[in-house]
Design an enzyme around this catalytic site. Structure first.
Site, short mmCIF file in Angstrom:
data_model
loop_
_atom_site.label_atom_id
_atom_site.label_comp_id
_atom_site.label_asym_id
_atom_site.label_seq_id
_atom_site.Cartn_x
_atom_site.Cartn_y
_atom_site.Cartn_z
N ASP A 100 41.35 -8.76 63.56
CA ASP A 100 40.91 -10.15 63.58
C ASP A 100 39.40 -10.33 63.68
OD1 ASP A 100 40.42 -9.33 66.14
OD2 ASP A 100 42.13 -10.39 67.02
N GLU A 122 48.28 -4.95 62.22
CA GLU A 122 48.21 -5.84 63.39
C GLU A 122 48.25 -7.30 62.94
OE1 GLU A 122 44.94 -6.46 66.59
OE2 GLU A 122 45.99 -4.69 67.28
N GLU A 136 38.50 -15.15 66.57
CA GLU A 136 39.58 -14.22 66.18
C GLU A 136 40.86 -14.92 65.72
OE1 GLU A 136 37.77 -13.91 68.96
OE2 GLU A 136 36.64 -12.06 68.64
N HIS A 214 33.55 -9.20 76.94
CA HIS A 214 32.71 -9.37 75.75
C HIS A 214 33.03 -10.60 74.90
CE1 HIS A 214 35.57 -8.41 72.51
NE2 HIS A 214 36.15 -7.63 73.39
N ARG A 216 33.30 -13.85 72.78
CA ARG A 216 32.30 -14.87 72.44
C ARG A 216 32.50 -16.16 73.23
NH1 ARG A 216 30.68 -12.25 67.92
NH2 ARG A 216 28.85 -13.04 66.81
N HIS A 247 29.22 -3.93 77.27
CA HIS A 247 29.11 -4.13 75.82
C HIS A 247 27.63 -4.22 75.44
CE1 HIS A 247 29.43 -6.16 71.94
NE2 HIS A 247 30.75 -5.98 71.94
#
Ligand code: UD1
Ligand code: UDP
Length: 388
Positions: A100, A122, A136, A214, A216, A247
């Site tokens: 994604d 997936e 995503e 991490h 967004r 990250h």
């Protein structure tokens, strides 16, 4: 049967895609009926290279696209434009993408522009919320609109696709390849590199709390709230040490350093190679994370997860009770983590080993599904089944 091998072109760009495609690449490369070629977009650099190295993957193309603090529109444009040059030369029978990310969607779209069929590994994960996780949820939904053959990890994922009117003949229930990846890198005896102070933590009699963050949609205030909760936890519980492989996104690095950087029991680490990371999960009392993949890995290792997200596309472990949802609420994070640290009975229940996401054979099933769907073999596919 056609004597020419079936040409598959696989495209990925970030750490999780590489981890989860590595077992598939391995299986397809070993079968002479396929000719596999690989391109990485380089959406991630260091974090991708760590995975390429550990699985000995050697891409045929590397677009080297990563830029510091990259924005979605420009990144998307660069991927489409880069792949738009390569795909007409390669002329594959199928483009294979995973998951994604921006690489996933942009690669599927580029294949569509060239009228090349798309396989989605997936497929079918959904929260049903357009902006959560962002971007995503839309990346995977749009990829599923563009795809021709679907590899759904769980039966819930398969049902999601059917609800979107995707015909059942195109959907294969495979399990998640991340469980294959965990098994590929697992070793009986593992020694941590010296800079990861696991042994010293154990000698002090302390427990490891592993943290990753991490997403967004968590960047900014929500992440500050999460880190503040961690700061309170470390003060409240003198027997824990927090391990945080940070990250490489500069916004996360700065915030982590500012809020968590000066405590002797908080270890801010570089991103860890996959083998080290999985072994660290295994050594942890619990994991605090907003990651997708870690929600799938930890339950199989019997390590409870406190989930730092409001929504999840992976409800299976939530239902099994091994993942507990806290979102970014400081109060909730402290409450759930505290309970796991204090209440042994609750901890035992939550750390029950369960594997709703796979059995380590997903990559082989994907190969069989491809053989069957493209009529290179008959009736060989056996779906993944999980009985909780
Ligand atoms: C991306 C995916 C996300 C996935 C995550 C896995 C998108 C929009 N997001 O998010 O779905 O969960 O990867 O980790 O596709 N950086 C480095 N070196 C690296 C990697 C990143 O320096 O090896 C820095 C760069 O400044 C880069 C920034 O991190 O611009 C953000 O990277 P990006 O891939 O855009 O987003 P992620 O948050 O990593
Ligand atoms: N991971 C890793 N090293 C780390 C942190 C995570 O190898 O320091 C692995 C982890 O085991 C999982 C994957 O990276 O397989 C998850 O990546 P991330 O959380 O960045 O992305 P997501 O799964 O949320 O898309």
């Amino acid at each position: 049967m056609n004597a020419d091998p079936f040409r598959i072109f696989t495209i990925f760009g970030t750490r999780p895609e590489a981890i989860k495609l590595a077992p598939v690449i391995r299986v397809l490369e070993e079968d002479k009926r396929f000719l596999l070629r690989t391109a990485v977009t380089g959406q991630h650099r260091e974090m991708l290279d760590q995975v390429l190295e550990i699985f000995a993957l050697k891409p045929d193309y590397d677009l080297e696209l990563m830029e510091p603090e990259q924005r979605l529109p420009a990144l998307t444009a660069r991927i489409i434009s880069g792949l738009g040059e390569i795909l007409p030369q390669e002329e594959p029978d199928l483009v294979l993408v995973h998951g994604d990310t921006t690489t996933t969607l942009a690669a599927a779209l580029t294949a569509f522009y060239q009228q090349i069929p798309v396989g989605h590994v997936e497929a079918g994960l959904r929260t049903g919320k357009k902006f959560s996780p962002f971007p995503e949820e839309m990346n995977r939904s749009l990829t599923d609109l563009l795809a021709d053959i679907y590899f759904a990890p769980t039966s819930m994922n398969l049902q999601n696709l059917k609800r979107e009117n995707i015909s059942e003949e195109k959907i294969y229930l495979t399990g998640n390849t991340v469980i294959d990846a965990v098994r590929l890198i697992s070793e009986e005896r593992y020694e941590f590199p010296r800079q990861i102070p696991v042994a010293a933590t154990r000698e002090r009699g302390h427990s490891i709390v592993l943290l990753t963050a991490h997403r967004r949609e968590n960047l900014g205030e929500k992440m500050a709230e999460i880190f503040a909760a961690v700061r309170e936890l470390i003060s409240a519980y003198s027997q824990i040490e927090v391990f945080f492989p940070v990250h490489l996104n500069p916004r996360i690095q700065i915030l982590a350093e500012r809020i968590l950087g000066d405590h002797p029991r908080i270890h801010l680490l570089e991103p860890l190679d996959y083998q080290t990371f999985i072994n660290l999960v295994n050594q942890s009392r619990l994991v605090l994370t907003d990651s997708g993949g870690i929600q799938e890995e930890a339950p199989g290792l019997g390590v409870p997860v406190v989930l730092l997200r409001e929504d999840t596309e992976r409800p299976e472990a939530l239902e099994a009770g091994t993942v507990l949802k806290a979102g970014s609420s400081r109060k909730k994070i402290i409450e759930l983590t505290g309970r796991l640290l204090e209440d042994e009975e609750f901890y035992q229940k939550t750390s029950r080993r369960t594997n709703p996401y796979g059995d380590g054979r997903a990559a082989l099933r994907i190969k069989d599904a491809l053989l069957e769907y493209f009529q290179l073999a008959e009736d060989i596919f056996q779906p993944f089944s999980f009985h909780g």
